[in-house]
Design an enzyme around this catalytic site. Sequence first.
Site, short mmCIF file in Angstrom:
data_model
loop_
_atom_site.label_atom_id
_atom_site.label_comp_id
_atom_site.label_asym_id
_atom_site.label_seq_id
_atom_site.Cartn_x
_atom_site.Cartn_y
_atom_site.Cartn_z
N HIS A 1 -12.92 15.80 21.27
CA HIS A 1 -12.33 15.30 20.02
C HIS A 1 -13.17 15.71 18.81
O HIS A 1 -12.65 16.10 17.76
CB HIS A 1 -12.26 13.77 20.03
CG HIS A 1 -11.39 13.19 21.10
ND1 HIS A 1 -11.90 12.49 22.18
CD2 HIS A 1 -10.05 13.21 21.27
CE1 HIS A 1 -10.90 12.09 22.94
NE2 HIS A 1 -9.78 12.51 22.43
N HIS B 1 -14.81 11.81 22.84
CA HIS B 1 -15.85 12.63 23.46
C HIS B 1 -16.01 13.91 22.64
O HIS B 1 -15.32 14.08 21.61
CB HIS B 1 -15.50 12.94 24.92
CG HIS B 1 -14.10 13.47 25.11
ND1 HIS B 1 -13.72 14.71 24.66
CD2 HIS B 1 -13.00 12.91 25.66
CE1 HIS B 1 -12.45 14.91 24.95
NE2 HIS B 1 -11.98 13.82 25.54
N ASP B 2 -16.89 14.81 23.11
CA ASP B 2 -17.19 16.01 22.31
C ASP B 2 -15.96 16.90 22.09
O ASP B 2 -15.95 17.69 21.14
CB ASP B 2 -18.29 16.84 23.00
CG ASP B 2 -19.65 16.15 22.85
OD1 ASP B 2 -19.74 15.19 22.06
OD2 ASP B 2 -20.60 16.58 23.53
N GLN C 1 1.10 19.45 26.45
CA GLN C 1 1.30 18.61 25.26
C GLN C 1 1.28 19.48 23.99
O GLN C 1 2.10 19.29 23.08
CB GLN C 1 0.21 17.55 25.20
CG GLN C 1 0.18 16.75 23.91
CD GLN C 1 -0.80 15.58 23.97
OE1 GLN C 1 -0.47 14.53 24.45
NE2 GLN C 1 -2.01 15.77 23.47
N GLY D 1 -8.63 7.41 20.99
CA GLY D 1 -9.96 6.80 20.97
C GLY D 1 -10.77 7.12 22.22
O GLY D 1 -10.45 8.03 22.96
N ASN D 2 -11.87 6.37 22.40
CA ASN D 2 -12.86 6.66 23.45
C ASN D 2 -13.28 8.13 23.34
O ASN D 2 -13.20 8.89 24.29
CB ASN D 2 -12.30 6.33 24.84
CG ASN D 2 -13.39 6.27 25.89
OD1 ASN D 2 -14.55 5.98 25.57
ND2 ASN D 2 -13.06 6.54 27.13
N ASP E 1 -4.89 19.40 27.29
CA ASP E 1 -3.50 18.95 27.47
C ASP E 1 -2.58 20.08 27.04
O ASP E 1 -1.91 20.03 26.01
CB ASP E 1 -3.27 17.68 26.63
CG ASP E 1 -4.17 16.54 27.09
OD1 ASP E 1 -3.97 16.06 28.21
OD2 ASP E 1 -5.10 16.17 26.36
N GLY F 1 -6.10 19.28 21.63
CA GLY F 1 -6.97 19.97 22.59
C GLY F 1 -6.15 20.69 23.66
O GLY F 1 -5.14 20.19 24.14
O1 PAF Z 1 -3.73 13.46 23.58
C1 PAF Z 1 -3.73 12.28 23.21
O2 PAF Z 1 -4.78 11.63 23.09
C2 PAF Z 1 -2.40 11.58 22.94
O3 PAF Z 1 -1.41 12.04 23.81
C3 PAF Z 1 -1.94 11.68 21.48
C4 PAF Z 1 -1.64 13.12 21.09
C5 PAF Z 1 -3.00 11.12 20.56
C6 PAF Z 1 -0.65 10.87 21.28
O4 PAF Z 1 -0.84 9.52 21.59
#
Ligand code: PAF
Length: 283
Positions: free
Chosen positions: A33, A30-31, A154, A27-28, A151, A148
């Site tokens: 996402h 931004h562009d 990730q 959530g919160n 990260d 994205g």
């Molecule tokens: O990148 C994020 O916002 C978080 O790490 C994710 C992938 C939604 C997992 O909670």
Amino acid sequence: MQIVHTIADLREQLRGFQRPAFVPTMGNLHDGHIALVKQARTLGDVTVSSIFVNRLQFAPNEDFDSYPRTLDADAQRLEAAGCNLLFAPREKELYPQPQTYKVHPASELSDILEGHFRPGFFIGVSTVVLKLFSCVFAGMPEGVAAFGKKDYQQVLVVQRMVQQLALPIEIIAGETQRAADGLALSSRNSYLSTTERAEAVQLLIALKALGQAAKGARLAQLPELEAAAMQTLARRGWKPDYLTVRRRSDLLLPQSEALASDPLVVLGAAKLGMTRLIDNIEI
Ligand code: PAF
């Protein structure tokens, strides 16, 4: 756009679809996402996003309680971006009991950099991502999920999980979206004061300078260049965790003597005041 809060309602809404395209978020929005949602729209037969601030990926000293929760504004932005379905579970829905079955991504990839400075972070991320994948994709022949590149680590951890667990899910990495001055968009940017916001782009500037210096350097010179980049930020009042040049494929140290010939990424994490920022650039 439908908004659902339970796994049962989510699955009900997804019945009949063959290839959901999924953008998990906390959530919160931004562009960055929103760009992922727009990309996802072209990749599946239904576009799903989730908003869930995942306690499991925050250490006790981190910002779980203060993490901005802006569901109404987020839902409006998702709808405008063409998202079809928003899954916004309450904590008790996703974690009705303490989550004792967790994904432990035991590899060098998950222990270094973010995994080193935020112990347990990738266990929390992998666990919730697998659980969200199970909520969205169970019973589907296939699916696609977008993350994205800001990260960077990730994305690689999730890609490796999907490969090793043979999940029929394609992982897409969306480009980092940046503010006009170059600062990578992040939900945590909203923590920055006006002066910190003006300073924040220095992380990117330091990463670019390190990337530039690394291109003409030999392998043995890298530690020195990385230390100098960290010092540059430290002198400006930052507390850097790392600024480092790594192989794109596994984030390990480059192996080949000719640095310019390897696909590399320069990654950095540093605290500015109370806010920890991360960024990276591929070189
Ligand atoms: O990148 C994020 O916002 C978080 O790490 C994710 C992938 C939604 C997992 O909670």
